[in-house]
Scaffold this motif. Structure first.
Motif, short mmCIF file in Angstrom:
data_model
loop_
_atom_site.label_atom_id
_atom_site.label_comp_id
_atom_site.label_asym_id
_atom_site.label_seq_id
_atom_site.Cartn_x
_atom_site.Cartn_y
_atom_site.Cartn_z
N PRO A 139 26.14 -36.73 -83.09
CA PRO A 139 25.59 -38.13 -82.73
C PRO A 139 26.85 -38.89 -84.29
O PRO A 139 26.08 -40.37 -84.04
N LEU A 140 26.92 -37.79 -85.15
CA LEU A 140 27.75 -38.76 -85.97
C LEU A 140 29.44 -37.66 -86.25
O LEU A 140 29.34 -37.17 -85.48
N ASP A 141 30.51 -38.37 -86.78
CA ASP A 141 31.71 -37.44 -87.14
C ASP A 141 30.74 -36.28 -88.12
O ASP A 141 30.33 -37.12 -89.25
N GLY A 142 32.17 -35.94 -87.83
CA GLY A 142 32.38 -35.28 -89.15
C GLY A 142 32.93 -34.10 -88.47
O GLY A 142 34.10 -33.85 -88.27
N MET A 143 32.63 -32.63 -89.68
CA MET A 143 34.24 -31.43 -89.65
C MET A 143 32.44 -30.52 -89.15
O MET A 143 31.50 -30.11 -89.61
N ASP A 169 37.79 -28.21 -88.18
CA ASP A 169 38.44 -29.67 -87.16
C ASP A 169 37.23 -30.75 -87.04
O ASP A 169 36.25 -30.49 -87.57
N LYS A 170 38.28 -32.20 -86.78
CA LYS A 170 37.57 -33.16 -86.61
C LYS A 170 36.69 -33.50 -85.53
O LYS A 170 36.86 -32.35 -84.40
N ILE A 171 35.50 -32.78 -85.64
CA ILE A 171 34.05 -33.64 -84.31
C ILE A 171 33.93 -35.19 -84.56
O ILE A 171 33.71 -35.62 -85.19
N LEU A 172 34.19 -35.18 -83.07
CA LEU A 172 33.67 -37.09 -82.76
C LEU A 172 32.42 -37.28 -82.32
O LEU A 172 32.04 -36.55 -81.61
N SER A 173 31.78 -38.16 -82.94
CA SER A 173 30.28 -38.85 -81.88
C SER A 173 30.98 -39.30 -80.58
O SER A 173 31.92 -40.01 -80.13
N GLY A 174 29.44 -39.17 -80.05
CA GLY A 174 29.85 -39.19 -78.41
C GLY A 174 29.89 -38.11 -77.42
O GLY A 174 30.14 -38.33 -76.26
N THR A 175 30.86 -37.02 -78.35
CA THR A 175 31.24 -35.83 -77.75
C THR A 175 30.20 -34.25 -77.61
O THR A 175 28.58 -35.32 -77.71
N VAL A 176 30.69 -33.82 -76.22
CA VAL A 176 28.66 -33.31 -76.21
C VAL A 176 29.44 -31.69 -76.11
O VAL A 176 30.51 -31.07 -76.42
N LYS A 185 28.85 -30.63 -90.43
CA LYS A 185 29.37 -31.58 -91.72
C LYS A 185 29.41 -33.03 -91.47
O LYS A 185 30.55 -33.08 -91.38
N THR A 186 29.03 -33.71 -91.75
CA THR A 186 28.41 -34.72 -90.94
C THR A 186 29.85 -36.09 -92.40
O THR A 186 29.47 -35.84 -93.41
N THR A 187 31.04 -36.47 -91.88
CA THR A 187 31.79 -37.18 -92.72
C THR A 187 31.43 -38.83 -92.64
O THR A 187 31.91 -39.95 -92.96
N SER A 188 30.84 -39.43 -91.77
CA SER A 188 30.11 -41.32 -91.70
C SER A 188 28.89 -41.21 -91.52
O SER A 188 28.03 -40.20 -91.24
N SER A 189 28.15 -42.12 -91.31
CA SER A 189 26.81 -42.97 -91.63
C SER A 189 27.15 -43.31 -90.25
O SER A 189 27.96 -43.77 -89.26
#
Length: 574
Positions: A139-143, A169-176, A185-189
């Motif tokens: 749901p949210l960008d994070g690490m 590694d960076k994880i982007l919202s919208g991926t499954v 750990k979220t890096t964005s709201s």
């Protein structure tokens, strides 16, 4: 409700010969006209013109001439047309709404005891640790905090194969998440996440009016005036209000207000299926008029990742593998793009890097280190041993796999091609050897010089489209009639300056965007002008007394159906 009352009228009128049979028609007209009147009042309050005025005039004329059944049928056709239009728009926007629906409203946030607690996504603060189970959308960008994770990034990048992520590694919202449950750990709201930004771009594009839509609005007023003039002429020549009613009926509603928005939204939805986001609908219209395509080189038509091509060993006491092991020992401590290329090559050749000490890196002078009392320094092109060159390295930025074929396709469409690059002329020329012969290029350009060149090309060629991928392209992207950008990070300056964001790095996205734009505009114009022509022809037939009002109502509905279903073709893939 309208249809039921019309059926009730027929039952009372023909079945029971009831004199009160007209009451259901009054009920149908009164209730069914509510939305029509409300939309007309709303358009007046907003200072715009609506073709609903013709429908209101037709209903009023039907009541005045005691053609209550005709008036009721007009209401039925209008309400049915509105419902059909709503359905068509919803169908056209299917891919866009599916974007918005992928992200969950509730997020599993871990507390200090590592227990999950369901929290509204809007309330999750940056730095929270969230749990994402197998099959769930991030749901949210994070690490990534777990040791490893396997994710499907196809919704963002188009890459079908699963991507393995390591801790941090960076994880982007919208991926499954395809593997076991992971913690991030979220890096964005929610407001600032990658996926929310994509949805915002789509929403912004949905509400924008294109010049072509504005043209349709203007033609609506002209069409209404023509309708009234034809109706007036029919009455002047015949004195028959039946002809007036027939003319008004077949002009209600007009394909102008149906075809264009449905086709445009359908085209944008088709582009979304290809992971191409049009930030403005106007960009889709402008892209269809493309005359000249300008491209950045690095990361646009090339991979943007240097590849080690050749090593020239100058000191015959050392083998190529020994040279590579020394350079690998230096570059494993560097973030330079050439370092990645060297280390990738070592991995492929299964060469273990040497362990050097006293590593230091200086901008413009390369990276140096000590091995067995000897100082080695690598500048990216040359390896030195105690200031003496012992090997030369040659790197090249390879073309994307599909760049060659796609640029040939674009060239055969009669679109001029120009490459604007900040690289040296030698590197640019080497990269373009396999591309169309008449592709022009300029090298060694600064971002401002790229922008100035776009201005010059616009004066000479008209509509210029720019494709880029980096922050140095932002001025040129903003200046071009349409700026297109390859971007996996939607917050970059290039993405903000561009009109079209291609989430996949494949060059095929450029061709897809152009073909979708051209096809969409062809369908929109075809639907609008053919529908308009059929309505005009029908009005002339009606003014001559050859088309009864009821037949005119059904005829107009057939025209509307044809226009809507033709406009929906823009939603389909060619």
């Amino acid at each position: 409700f309208v249809l039921i009352n019309i059926i009730l009228y027929f039952i009372l009128h023909f079945g029971f010969k009831n004199q009160l049979s007209v009451i259901p028609l009054f009920a149908a007209i009164t209730v069914g006209s509510y939305r029509l009147l409300a939309d007309s009042v709303s358009s007046l309050l907003h200072g715009s013109f609506a073709l609903d005025y013709v429908a209101i005039l037709a209903i009023a004329t039907g009541i005045y001439t005691n053609n209550y059944l005709v008036a009721a049928i007009i209401v039925l056709m209008m309400s049915g047309g509105n419902a059909l239009e709503d359905y068509a728009k919803d169908k056209a926007k299917h891919s866009l709404t599916s974007l918005q629906n992928r992200i969950p409203n509730q997020v599993q946030v871990l507390n200090h005891a590592r227990a999950p607690r369901s929290t509204a996504i809007e309330q999750v603060v940056v730095g929270s640790v969230i749990l994402i189970r197998k099959g769930e959308v991030v749901p949210l960008d994070g690490m990534l905090m777990s040791e490893q994770g396997e994710l499907d990034e196809s919704s963002l990048t188009g890459e079908a194969n699963p991507v393995t992520k390591a801790q941090d590694d960076k994880i982007l919202s919208g991926t499954v998440n395809l593997g076991e449950a992971i913690t991030v750990k979220t890096t964005s709201s929610n407001q600032n996440s990658t996926y929310s930004h994509i949805v915002a771009l789509v929403t912004q594009a949905e509400t924008a009016k294109t010049p072509f839509v504005q043209l349709a609005d203007q033609l609506s007023g002209v069409f209404t005036i023509i309708t009234i003039l034809i109706a007036y002429g029919a009455y002047t020549l015949s004195g028959d209000f039946e002809r007036v009613l027939a003319v008004l009926v077949i002009a209600t509603p007009c394909p102008l207000i149906l075809a264009t928005p449905i086709a445009m939204i359908g085209g944008m939805s088709a582009a979304a299926d290809e992971r191409i986001i049009f930030k403005k609908l106007a960009a889709l219209e402008k892209l269809a008029k493309i005359k000249h395509l300008v491209l950045d080189k690095t990361g646009t038509i090339t991979l943007g990742q240097p590849q080690l091509q050749k090593i020239e060993v100058l000191d015959r006491k050392l083998t190529e593998k020994e040279i590579l092991a020394i350079v690998g020992g230096l570059e494993k401590n560097s973030l330079h793009p050439f370092a990645k290329a060297v280390l990738h090559h070592l991995e492929q050749e299964q060469i273990t890097p040497k362990h050097l000490t006293e590593i230091s890196e200086h901008l413009g002078q390369g990276i140096s280190g000590e091995l067995d009392g000897i100082i080695y320094r690598f500048t990216g092109k040359t390896l030195y041993r105690n200031q003496q060159a012992i090997a030369h390295f040659q790197f090249a930025d390879e073309l994307k796999a599909d760049s060659h074929a796609i640029l040939h396709k674009i060239h055969h469409q009669g679109i001029a091609l120009t490459v604007l690059s900040g690289d040296s002329i030698e590197r640019v020329r080497a990269s373009l050897q396999q591309l169309p012969e008449n592709i022009s290029f300029l090298a060694g350009l600064s971002p401002i010089q790229k922008q100035e060149k776009i201005t010059e090309l616009q004066r000479r060629h008209g509509h210029v489209v720019m494709v880029g991928d980096g922050i140095n392209d932002a001025p040129a992207l903003a200046k071009a009639d349409v700026g297109m950008v390859f971007s996996h990070q939607e917050h970059t300056a290039a993405s903000q300056a561009a009109d079209v964001v291609m989430l996949s790095g494949n060059f095929q996205g450029v061709w897809s965007a152009i073909t979708i734009a051209k096809r969409t505009m062809m369908i929109a114009k075809q639907s609008m002008y053919v529908g308009l022509g059929l309505s005009m022809f029908g009005m002339l037939i009606a003014s001559a007394g050859l088309l009864p009002p009821i037949a005119g109502a059904f005829g107009q509905e057939l025209i509307d159906l044809a226009v809507i279903f033709n406009a929906l073709r823009a939603r389909q893939r060619a």
